[in-house]
Design an enzyme around this catalytic site. Structure first.
Site, PDB file in Angstrom:
ATOM      1  N   SER A 282       0.830  -1.194   0.000  1.00  0.00           N
ATOM      2  CA  SER A 282       0.000   0.000   0.000  1.00  0.00           C
ATOM      3  C   SER A 282       0.867   1.248   0.000  1.00  0.00           C
ATOM      4  O   SER A 282       1.650   1.482   0.928  1.00  0.00           O
ATOM      5  CB  SER A 282      -0.895   0.016   1.241  1.00  0.00           C
ATOM      6  OG  SER A 282      -1.562   1.257   1.350  1.00  0.00           O
TER       7      SER A 282
ATOM      8  N   HIS B 229      -1.263  -1.280  -4.243  1.00  0.00           N
ATOM      9  CA  HIS B 229      -2.526  -0.875  -3.632  1.00  0.00           C
ATOM     10  C   HIS B 229      -2.547   0.634  -3.425  1.00  0.00           C
ATOM     11  O   HIS B 229      -1.644   1.196  -2.800  1.00  0.00           O
ATOM     12  CB  HIS B 229      -2.690  -1.600  -2.287  1.00  0.00           C
ATOM     13  CG  HIS B 229      -4.050  -1.457  -1.679  1.00  0.00           C
ATOM     14  ND1 HIS B 229      -5.122  -2.227  -2.074  1.00  0.00           N
ATOM     15  CD2 HIS B 229      -4.517  -0.641  -0.705  1.00  0.00           C
ATOM     16  CE1 HIS B 229      -6.190  -1.906  -1.357  1.00  0.00           C
ATOM     17  NE2 HIS B 229      -5.847  -0.928  -0.525  1.00  0.00           N
TER      18      HIS B 229
ATOM     19  N   MET C 167      -9.119   8.355  -0.721  1.00  0.00           N
ATOM     20  CA  MET C 167     -10.046   8.793   0.326  1.00  0.00           C
ATOM     21  C   MET C 167     -10.519  10.206   0.020  1.00  0.00           C
ATOM     22  O   MET C 167      -9.737  11.045  -0.428  1.00  0.00           O
ATOM     23  CB  MET C 167      -9.352   8.762   1.693  1.00  0.00           C
ATOM     24  CG  MET C 167      -8.699   7.444   2.031  1.00  0.00           C
ATOM     25  SD  MET C 167      -7.960   7.483   3.683  1.00  0.00           S
ATOM     26  CE  MET C 167      -6.870   6.050   3.580  1.00  0.00           C
TER      27      MET C 167
ATOM     28  N   PHE D 118      -7.301   5.441   7.796  1.00  0.00           N
ATOM     29  CA  PHE D 118      -5.941   5.761   8.204  1.00  0.00           C
ATOM     30  C   PHE D 118      -5.079   4.511   8.180  1.00  0.00           C
ATOM     31  O   PHE D 118      -5.540   3.419   8.525  1.00  0.00           O
ATOM     32  CB  PHE D 118      -5.920   6.371   9.615  1.00  0.00           C
ATOM     33  CG  PHE D 118      -6.586   7.706   9.709  1.00  0.00           C
ATOM     34  CD1 PHE D 118      -5.888   8.878   9.449  1.00  0.00           C
ATOM     35  CD2 PHE D 118      -7.938   7.796  10.026  1.00  0.00           C
ATOM     36  CE1 PHE D 118      -6.520  10.111   9.520  1.00  0.00           C
ATOM     37  CE2 PHE D 118      -8.574   9.027  10.096  1.00  0.00           C
ATOM     38  CZ  PHE D 118      -7.863  10.187   9.842  1.00  0.00           C
ATOM     39  N   GLY D 119      -3.810   4.669   7.790  1.00  0.00           N
ATOM     40  CA  GLY D 119      -2.874   3.558   7.826  1.00  0.00           C
ATOM     41  C   GLY D 119      -2.301   3.376   9.222  1.00  0.00           C
ATOM     42  O   GLY D 119      -2.485   4.201  10.110  1.00  0.00           O
ATOM     43  N   GLY D 120      -1.587   2.264   9.415  1.00  0.00           N
ATOM     44  CA  GLY D 120      -0.876   2.031  10.659  1.00  0.00           C
ATOM     45  C   GLY D 120      -1.729   1.550  11.818  1.00  0.00           C
ATOM     46  O   GLY D 120      -1.278   1.539  12.966  1.00  0.00           O
TER      47      GLY D 120
ATOM     48  N   GLY E 261      -5.348  -4.073   6.182  1.00  0.00           N
ATOM     49  CA  GLY E 261      -5.331  -3.420   7.482  1.00  0.00           C
ATOM     50  C   GLY E 261      -4.518  -4.168   8.512  1.00  0.00           C
ATOM     51  O   GLY E 261      -4.886  -5.266   8.921  1.00  0.00           O
ATOM     52  N   GLY E 262      -3.389  -3.591   8.916  1.00  0.00           N
ATOM     53  CA  GLY E 262      -2.591  -4.183   9.982  1.00  0.00           C
ATOM     54  C   GLY E 262      -1.886  -5.467   9.606  1.00  0.00           C
ATOM     55  O   GLY E 262      -1.528  -6.266  10.486  1.00  0.00           O
TER      56      GLY E 262
ATOM     57  N   GLY F 198       1.149  -2.207   4.198  1.00  0.00           N
ATOM     58  CA  GLY F 198       1.717  -0.879   4.046  1.00  0.00           C
ATOM     59  C   GLY F 198       3.009  -0.716   4.812  1.00  0.00           C
ATOM     60  O   GLY F 198       4.102  -0.841   4.256  1.00  0.00           O
ATOM     61  N   SER F 199       2.893  -0.459   6.093  1.00  0.00           N
ATOM     62  CA  SER F 199       4.076  -0.218   6.925  1.00  0.00           C
ATOM     63  C   SER F 199       5.028  -1.406   6.927  1.00  0.00           C
ATOM     64  O   SER F 199       6.254  -1.223   6.953  1.00  0.00           O
ATOM     65  CB  SER F 199       3.644   0.103   8.359  1.00  0.00           C
ATOM     66  OG  SER F 199       2.806   1.245   8.388  1.00  0.00           O
TER      67      SER F 199
END
Length: 232
Positions: free
Chosen positions: A16, A39, A43, A149-151, A182-183, A203-204
């Site tokens: 992401s 990805h 938003m 929100f990410g993270g 997500g996560g 993502g992270s």
């Protein structure tokens, strides 16, 4: 999904870019070469309380990478805004079940514009009311955090929804890619793989790694090792 000779499908990893450096998006796309999808979280500050990127950024990315673009639209009025992402060249365009009362119509418009159509479902939204319409979709995205929100921390309570979908796919009642977002990290990807996910958005866990491409490969191995239906 790719099938290895004599084996089942391989895990799909979709980094992401919400976790990437927005000032260097072309370089950040190159940094995850070998990923299956890229990805992109769109938003609108209406459907979710955050504002990220839109169609111009997607169009720019399409010019600098050949990784298939997986656009996740966290927006109101997808019937208006989703087809242009397909027309631009996105591989998969996903919108939220909660954002429209015409999901099948939107999916058909996305497909007619040349992309795969995906349906995203928030953590608190049950999957059962949508099972009948999933034949009109190519992917279903189970959110394992609240969109916006990410993270955020992974919500394991969504995994029974994955299990429901996996049983329908395995029985032949549905032909659809089960995606989760997500996560997702080294630990949670195993839980998601055991539950039956095909495609993992991270993502992270990718972009905070020293070598993002190596992180993608490591996540793919972890998913394959944990999954009952995916292999390398």
């Amino acid at each position: 999904m790719r099938d290895a000779p004599g084996h089942g499908p391989t895990p799909l990893i979709a980094p992401s870019i919400l976790a990437a450096d927005f000032a260097r998006l072309g370089d950040e796309a190159e940094a995850v070469r070998g990923a299956d999808w890229l990805h992109v979280d769109v938003m609108d500050n209406h459907f979710v309380p955050n504002l990220t990127m839109g169609l111009p950024v997607v169009e720019a990315l399409l010019k600098v990478t050949d990784i298939p673009m997986d656009c996740h639209l966290m927006i109101d009025a997808p019937e208006r805004w989703a087809p242009p992402y397909a027309e631009a060249g996105a591989y998969n365009v996903t919108f939220h079940a909660e954002a429209t009362d015409r999901p099948v119509e939107v999916a058909r418009d996305i497909r007619a514009a040349g992309a795969k159509a995906g349906l995203a479902i928030k953590p608190g939204t049950p999957v059962e009311p949508y099972l009948e319409i999933l034949r009109d979709f190519d992917t279903v995205l189970i959110m394992s955090v609240e969109p916006g929100f990410g993270g955020q921390k992974f919500i394991p309570e969504v995994l029974p929804k994955v299990g429901t979908l996996r049983r329908l796919v395995d029985s032949g009642e549905l032909t659809i890619v089960v995606e989760i977002d997500g996560g997702i990290n080294d630990d949670t990807i195993e839980q998601a793989a055991v539950a039956g996910v095909d495609c993992f958005v991270a993502g992270s866990a990718v972009y905070s790694a020293e070598d993002p491409a190596a992180a993608v490969a490591a996540l793919r191995r972890r998913a394959a090792d944990a999954s009952k239906h995916l292999t390398l």
